[in-house]
Motif scaffolding. Structure first.
Motif, PDB file in Angstrom:
ATOM      1  N   SER A  58       3.768  14.262  10.678  1.00 34.11           N
ATOM      2  CA  SER A  58       4.087  14.303   9.252  1.00 34.11           C
ATOM      3  C   SER A  58       5.568  14.000   9.056  1.00 34.11           C
ATOM      4  CB  SER A  58       3.746  15.672   8.664  1.00 34.11           C
ATOM      5  OG  SER A  58       4.068  15.723   7.288  1.00 34.11           O
ATOM      6  N   LEU A  59       5.849  13.109   8.119  1.00 34.77           N
ATOM      7  CA  LEU A  59       7.237  12.737   7.831  1.00 34.77           C
ATOM      8  C   LEU A  59       7.664  13.432   6.548  1.00 34.77           C
ATOM      9  CD1 LEU A  59       9.513  10.715   8.850  1.00 34.77           C
ATOM     10  CD2 LEU A  59       8.749   9.233   6.983  1.00 34.77           C
ATOM     11  N   ALA A  60       8.670  14.307   6.644  1.00 34.41           N
ATOM     12  CA  ALA A  60       9.185  15.019   5.470  1.00 34.41           C
ATOM     13  C   ALA A  60      10.220  14.136   4.777  1.00 34.41           C
ATOM     14  CB  ALA A  60       9.825  16.336   5.885  1.00 34.41           C
ATOM     15  N   VAL A  61       9.976  13.867   3.491  1.00 30.70           N
ATOM     16  CA  VAL A  61      10.855  12.974   2.731  1.00 30.70           C
ATOM     17  C   VAL A  61      11.362  13.726   1.507  1.00 30.70           C
ATOM     18  CG1 VAL A  61      11.041  10.793   1.487  1.00 30.70           C
ATOM     19  CG2 VAL A  61       9.533  10.967   3.484  1.00 30.70           C
ATOM     20  N   PRO A  62      12.674  13.910   1.385  1.00 30.93           N
ATOM     21  CA  PRO A  62      13.195  14.554   0.171  1.00 30.93           C
ATOM     22  C   PRO A  62      13.037  13.634  -1.038  1.00 30.93           C
ATOM     23  CG  PRO A  62      14.981  13.797   1.580  1.00 30.93           C
ATOM     24  CD  PRO A  62      13.718  13.588   2.358  1.00 30.93           C
ATOM     25  N   VAL A  63      12.748  14.244  -2.180  1.00 32.72           N
ATOM     26  CA  VAL A  63      12.545  13.513  -3.429  1.00 32.72           C
ATOM     27  C   VAL A  63      13.584  13.991  -4.431  1.00 32.72           C
ATOM     28  CG1 VAL A  63      10.964  13.032  -5.332  1.00 32.72           C
ATOM     29  CG2 VAL A  63      10.075  13.267  -3.006  1.00 32.72           C
ATOM     30  N   GLN A 113      10.089  17.693  -2.217  1.00 28.89           N
ATOM     31  CA  GLN A 113       9.835  17.062  -0.931  1.00 28.89           C
ATOM     32  C   GLN A 113       8.386  16.629  -0.862  1.00 28.89           C
ATOM     33  OE1 GLN A 113      11.566  18.532   2.985  1.00 28.89           O
ATOM     34  NE2 GLN A 113       9.439  19.170   3.260  1.00 28.89           N
ATOM     35  N   VAL A 114       8.127  15.527  -0.174  1.00 24.98           N
ATOM     36  CA  VAL A 114       6.753  15.098   0.085  1.00 24.98           C
ATOM     37  C   VAL A 114       6.566  14.969   1.584  1.00 24.98           C
ATOM     38  CG1 VAL A 114       6.465  13.884  -2.110  1.00 24.98           C
ATOM     39  CG2 VAL A 114       7.363  12.646  -0.138  1.00 24.98           C
ATOM     40  N   GLN A 115       5.332  15.116   2.006  1.00 18.75           N
ATOM     41  CA  GLN A 115       4.953  14.917   3.398  1.00 18.75           C
ATOM     42  C   GLN A 115       4.112  13.647   3.484  1.00 18.75           C
ATOM     43  OE1 GLN A 115       5.931  16.882   5.971  1.00 18.75           O
ATOM     44  NE2 GLN A 115       7.045  18.286   4.611  1.00 18.75           N
ATOM     45  N   LEU A 116       4.543  12.727   4.337  1.00 17.63           N
ATOM     46  CA  LEU A 116       3.844  11.457   4.507  1.00 17.63           C
ATOM     47  C   LEU A 116       3.076  11.459   5.820  1.00 17.63           C
ATOM     48  CD1 LEU A 116       5.814  10.642   2.231  1.00 17.63           C
ATOM     49  CD2 LEU A 116       6.101   8.441   3.390  1.00 17.63           C
ATOM     50  N   ARG A 117       1.839  10.983   5.758  1.00 14.47           N
ATOM     51  CA  ARG A 117       1.034  10.824   6.959  1.00 14.47           C
ATOM     52  C   ARG A 117       1.056   9.354   7.372  1.00 14.47           C
ATOM     53  NH1 ARG A 117       0.326  15.984   8.717  1.00 14.47           N
ATOM     54  NH2 ARG A 117      -0.501  17.321   7.060  1.00 14.47           N
ATOM     55  N   GLY A 118       1.054   9.115   8.649  1.00 16.60           N
ATOM     56  CA  GLY A 118       0.932   7.748   9.140  1.00 16.60           C
ATOM     57  C   GLY A 118       2.236   6.993   9.244  1.00 16.60           C
ATOM     58  N   LYS A 127       0.851  -1.191   0.000  1.00 14.45           N
ATOM     59  CA  LYS A 127       0.000   0.000   0.000  1.00 14.45           C
ATOM     60  C   LYS A 127       0.882   1.234   0.000  1.00 14.45           C
ATOM     61  CE  LYS A 127      -3.711   2.287   2.560  1.00 14.45           C
ATOM     62  NZ  LYS A 127      -4.548   2.247   3.795  1.00 14.45           N
ATOM     63  N   ALA A 128       0.676   2.119  -0.958  1.00 15.74           N
ATOM     64  CA  ALA A 128       1.474   3.337  -1.044  1.00 15.74           C
ATOM     65  C   ALA A 128       1.191   4.233   0.156  1.00 15.74           C
ATOM     66  CB  ALA A 128       1.165   4.077  -2.336  1.00 15.74           C
ATOM     67  N   PRO A 129       2.195   4.944   0.646  1.00 18.53           N
ATOM     68  CA  PRO A 129       1.958   5.856   1.773  1.00 18.53           C
ATOM     69  C   PRO A 129       1.059   7.015   1.360  1.00 18.53           C
ATOM     70  CG  PRO A 129       4.157   6.178   0.865  1.00 18.53           C
ATOM     71  CD  PRO A 129       3.597   4.961   0.190  1.00 18.53           C
ATOM     72  N   ALA A 130       0.351   7.571   2.336  1.00 17.45           N
ATOM     73  CA  ALA A 130      -0.510   8.727   2.084  1.00 17.45           C
ATOM     74  C   ALA A 130       0.353   9.974   1.959  1.00 17.45           C
ATOM     75  CB  ALA A 130      -1.512   8.890   3.225  1.00 17.45           C
ATOM     76  N   LEU A 131       0.217  10.674   0.832  1.00 16.58           N
ATOM     77  CA  LEU A 131       1.036  11.846   0.547  1.00 16.58           C
ATOM     78  C   LEU A 131       0.216  13.115   0.730  1.00 16.58           C
ATOM     79  CD1 LEU A 131       2.791  10.659  -2.743  1.00 16.58           C
ATOM     80  CD2 LEU A 131       3.517  10.296  -0.387  1.00 16.58           C
ATOM     81  N   ALA A 132       0.769  14.056   1.500  1.00 15.73           N
ATOM     82  CA  ALA A 132       0.109  15.352   1.651  1.00 15.73           C
ATOM     83  C   ALA A 132       0.391  16.252   0.464  1.00 15.73           C
ATOM     84  CB  ALA A 132       0.564  16.016   2.941  1.00 15.73           C
ATOM     85  N   THR A 133       1.552  16.072  -0.165  1.00 13.04           N
ATOM     86  CA  THR A 133       1.913  16.847  -1.353  1.00 13.04           C
ATOM     87  C   THR A 133       2.493  15.888  -2.388  1.00 13.04           C
ATOM     88  OG1 THR A 133       4.104  17.292  -0.428  1.00 13.04           O
ATOM     89  CG2 THR A 133       2.405  18.956  -0.047  1.00 13.04           C
TER      90      THR A 133
END
Length: 400
Positions: free
Chosen positions: A386-391, A358-363, A324-330
């Motif tokens: 929220s987990l900030a993940v560089p892309v 960057q994306v923000q992950l919920r959960g 299941k793909a993570p939920a992305l805020a952006t």
């Protein structure tokens, strides 16, 4: 078991190809696609080079490797080339039965080979002079399949790996697999194979992601026509430094980038098996571009692409299932997102985008971010849920 590698073992002395096999097995891989050139292994009718073939096949068997072997290039006694042709091996055999006889003889002598492929890229004039001919190749395939069913029953037979998506360049359009299907290809119970090369991992037009569209639509059509197995048994990029020949010059780091992104894509598409081209670089007998497709250099030493693939496979382990793909805020422009779950329950998210962001992950509270090309690992911790993940523009893998 999904990933194999093309290997030109007979270009090398046994000591060197054993080193190459060591490196292949260090990746945890077991499938190889091996080329046999009929014109060199049967230089005179009935005289085969068992002195070079037997040691190679014995070594493959000793190591427990699985092999797809293709026979290509008409032997001198069998070619349909006109007298004086500079490339007699690039013409089809004058009698399909001559080819089928050689193929069956090889299959009988080497029962450990898992799959036998009838020719290579017969949809391209360079392998089927003077021009591609689906009816003529269909006769070669039918004759070979019937001979194998009688003389070497139980062996898997593979359709000659079609160049690209089986386009026929001198015939003004159309796909050879479609023409063969009209002629009853899928009544023969053969594995379908083609070589989906493109300029970039996402396709010739990466913005349109045309590789993904072609693979989805093309494979769906093949399944509907009766294909029970589809192998992309040759694809890759060269790390050559010029002069430019078809493929852009991308260097060794570009090769690592392109190969890992394409492997990530192909893993999520409808392929039963894929074979990277190739295990090793070649020597000066090959052209400038063709010399540099290897995971290894000529001395069997790893190139950056080898290290990147190794990191990728160490993260996935021997088997992954859709996750299941993570939920992305952006969502940044051009984001490619592929979710997996490992056998130990850990989740993996493969991703890259058109431009850094960057994306923000919920959960997800904490995770490890793996840089597949550079080998770096970063620990990430959520802030306020929220987990900030560089892309980046190259493949990253998030693990949690």
């Amino acid at each position: 078991d999904f990933l194999g590698v093309n290997a030109h073992f007979l270009w090398f002395e046994p000591a060197r190809y054993r080193q190459q096999m060591d490196q292949l097995q260090a990746l945890g891989l077991q499938w190889v696609r091996v080329d046999l050139h009929w014109d060199t292994i049967e230089p005179r009718e009935g005289v085969f080079r068992w002195d070079v073939l037997d040691p190679l096949m014995a070594e493959i068997q000793r190591r427990g490797l699985k092999a797809e072997v293709y026979l290509v290039g008409s032997a001198p006694h069998a070619t349909s080339a006109p007298a004086g042709s500079p490339h007699p091996d690039q013409y089809p055999p004058k009698d399909p039965a001559l080819y089928a006889k050689a193929l069956v003889l090889l299959a009988q002598r080497y029962p450990q080979v898992d799959a036998w492929q009838v020719w290579n890229e017969p949809n391209l004039p360079a392998f089927w002079r003077p021009r591609e001919d689906p009816a003529a190749y269909g006769r070669l395939l039918l004759t070979s399949v019937n001979a194998m069913r009688t003389g070497a029953p139980g062996r898997q037979v593979v359709l000659g790996g079609m160049g690209y998506f089986s386009q026929m360049p001198t015939r003004g359009g159309g796909l050879m697999v479609e023409e063969l299907a009209k002629g009853g290809l899928y009544s023969l119970d053969v594995i379908t194979a083609y070589h989906p090369y493109s300029l970039y991992p996402e396709g010739d037009d990466p913005k349109a992601m045309d590789f993904i569209l072609r693979a989805q639509q093309g494979n769906a059509a093949l399944r509907a026509a009766g294909a029970h197995a589809i192998w992309a048994d040759e694809w890759g990029w060269s790390s050559y430094d010029g002069p430019k020949e078809e493929q852009p010059i991308i260097g060794v780091q570009g090769q690592a980038d392109y190969v890992t992104r394409r492997l990530a894509l192909m893993s999520a598409l409808d392929y039963d098996k894929v074979f990277l081209f190739a295990l090793s670089d070649l020597d000066s007998r090959a052209g400038a571009r063709d010399r540099r497709y290897g995971l290894l250099d000529e001395r069997a030493q790893p190139k950056p692409v080898y290290a990147a693939v190794q990191r990728m496979l160490r993260l996935t382990g021997p088997r992954i299932t859709p996750g299941k793909a993570p939920a992305l805020a952006t969502v940044p422009p051009g984001l490619v997102s592929i979710a997996w779950q490992r056998e130990d329950g850990r989740r993996l998210w493969f991703f890259w985008a058109d431009a850094p962001g960057q994306v923000q992950l919920r959960g997800v509270e904490h995770a490890q971010l793996h840089d597949v090309l550079g080998g770096g690992v970063r620990a990430l911790q959520a802030d306020a849920g929220s987990l900030a993940v560089p892309v980046g523009t190259t493949l990253s893998i998030l693990e949690w």
